[in-house]
Design a protein around this motif. Structure first.
Motif, PDB file in Angstrom:
ATOM      1  N   UNK B  12      -8.006 -42.175 -13.284  1.00  0.00           N
ATOM      2  CA  UNK B  12      -7.290 -42.487 -12.051  1.00  0.00           C
ATOM      3  C   UNK B  12      -8.202 -42.182 -10.869  1.00  0.00           C
ATOM      4  N   UNK B  13      -8.170 -43.027  -9.849  1.00  0.00           N
ATOM      5  CA  UNK B  13      -8.970 -42.771  -8.647  1.00  0.00           C
ATOM      6  C   UNK B  13      -8.136 -43.055  -7.396  1.00  0.00           C
ATOM      7  N   UNK B  14      -7.330 -42.074  -6.964  1.00  0.00           N
ATOM      8  CA  UNK B  14      -6.571 -42.246  -5.718  1.00  0.00           C
ATOM      9  C   UNK B  14      -7.519 -41.996  -4.536  1.00  0.00           C
ATOM     10  N   UNK B  15      -7.661 -42.983  -3.662  1.00  0.00           N
ATOM     11  CA  UNK B  15      -8.610 -42.850  -2.555  1.00  0.00           C
ATOM     12  C   UNK B  15      -7.946 -42.139  -1.388  1.00  0.00           C
ATOM     13  N   UNK B  16      -7.814 -40.826  -1.578  1.00  0.00           N
ATOM     14  CA  UNK B  16      -7.087 -39.970  -0.643  1.00  0.00           C
ATOM     15  C   UNK B  16      -7.642 -38.561  -0.766  1.00  0.00           C
ATOM     16  N   UNK B  17      -7.582 -37.816   0.350  1.00  0.00           N
ATOM     17  CA  UNK B  17      -7.982 -36.401   0.298  1.00  0.00           C
ATOM     18  C   UNK B  17      -7.082 -35.610  -0.658  1.00  0.00           C
ATOM     19  N   UNK B  19      -6.322 -36.358  -3.699  1.00  0.00           N
ATOM     20  CA  UNK B  19      -6.484 -36.932  -5.044  1.00  0.00           C
ATOM     21  C   UNK B  19      -6.236 -35.941  -6.173  1.00  0.00           C
ATOM     22  N   UNK B  70      -4.318 -46.236  -1.558  1.00  0.00           N
ATOM     23  CA  UNK B  70      -5.059 -47.192  -2.400  1.00  0.00           C
ATOM     24  C   UNK B  70      -5.580 -46.425  -3.614  1.00  0.00           C
ATOM     25  N   UNK B  72      -7.148 -46.901  -7.896  1.00  0.00           N
ATOM     26  CA  UNK B  72      -7.483 -47.702  -9.070  1.00  0.00           C
ATOM     27  C   UNK B  72      -7.280 -46.851 -10.323  1.00  0.00           C
ATOM     28  N   UNK B 191      -2.330 -51.176  -3.646  1.00  0.00           N
ATOM     29  CA  UNK B 191      -2.433 -50.921  -2.207  1.00  0.00           C
ATOM     30  C   UNK B 191      -3.826 -51.119  -1.646  1.00  0.00           C
ATOM     31  N   UNK B 192      -4.563 -52.086  -2.149  1.00  0.00           N
ATOM     32  CA  UNK B 192      -5.870 -52.393  -1.570  1.00  0.00           C
ATOM     33  C   UNK B 192      -5.681 -52.980  -0.175  1.00  0.00           C
TER      34      UNK B 192
END
Lengths: 196, 196
Positions: B12-17, B19, B70, B72, B191-192
């Motif tokens: 999982x790669x949540x593009x958020x601080x 994560x 966002x 992936x 959510x891209x």
């Protein structure tokens, strides 16, 4: 069938609120003058000489790298795909590139070093001898000193970014001699907070 | 060789601080009582009945989903891997699960819906007829209404999370009848901010 022309598609995933700037900044910074290139919603596609494609991906990872940001880059890298399904349509011809030119980003990224965790799987297609070919590839990772361990469905590598990319350049060169359509599925990970 | 037992590994790669909390919260929330499971630095590994494995991944993606983040999820999903290299060693036996039981997370995630962009590649190993098999899989994605477009080295899907996972369950069921070792390489994206 195999002519040293590689295709790849990859997605960067910086786990930071600043991900948009990190991704777009890195992608824009890469010198893509010697490859075909396209970026869209599902990632970036490169196509060209193997050494040029690997150079461009290494540059993109290096420019996106931030010491304080955990990031992954997942990539599909292949050669010898039959038919047109692996091509991208652009105005750049990969054939006009002389085979002895140095990759475009090489000088600029030569001094960038950081540790990389990596997992990969190798898929040589259309041959009943694929298991032996996979074992040869894993053996080369041991010889080159980047092998860490095996995990289900993948081999885990560890090393400096330069050594990891040297391995993929070398092992793809080796795969080309098998003259089959082959794919490497690779995930790079940097700055993971998880313990080894 | 093919017995309906699937293995997968995913990141999982949540593009958020945030994560770390998103990933660990989602992984811990998944009911893994009917599968083998292990989480480490290079992702999470599941193994069990195909329907149970897909249910667990769908649950993990659903629990990690945040409307404003966002993210992936990249995954390797396979069946029929020869030898022990695809197995994980745990105390859970996948064989004790009755084949007609409902997946463990199904009821809890049935009401969770969100749009998913997805790209995948199919690798049936050891057979010279792999291109035809790939074309059959792409045809099924069109029949099931989740096909969006092709891109170099991958097929792009679009749909509700439920429809995307229904497709992979159906297409793996179909792949099992080919009786070869096969792999699906899949990346989900939610959510891209990029335009279609």
């Amino acid at each position: 069938m195999i002519n040293g022309i590689a295709g790849c598609q990859f997605m960067l995933a910086p786990m930071s609120d600043r991900y948009v700037d990190i991704i777009l900044g890195a992608v824009a910074h890469v010198d893509t003058s010697r490859i075909e290139s396209r970026t869209g919603k599902m990632g970036t596609v490169y196509r060209g000489r193997r050494a040029d494609v690997l150079d461009a991906v290494k540059a993109c990872l290096s420019y996106a790298y931030q010491p304080d940001v955990h990031m992954t880059l997942s990539m599909t890298l292949s050669e010898g795909c039959p038919g047109a399904s692996c091509d991208i349509q652009t105005s750049v011809s990969v054939n006009k590139t002389a085979s002895d030119e140095r990759p475009a980003n090489e000088a600029q990224i030569a001094s960038i070093h950081f540790p990389v965790d990596c997992k990969f799987a190798y898929y040589p297609m259309g041959t009943p001898h694929y298991i032996e070919k996979i074992e040869d590839v894993i053996a080369l990772s041991r010889t080159m000193g980047v092998f860490k361990e095996t995990m289900p469905q993948a081999t885990v590598l560890k090393g400096d970014v330069a050594n990891i990319f040297d391995f993929f350049n070398k092992v793809m060169e080796k795969s080309e001699t098998d003259d089959v359509h082959f794919i490497y599925e690779i995930t790079f990970s940097v700055n993971s907070p998880s313990a080894d």
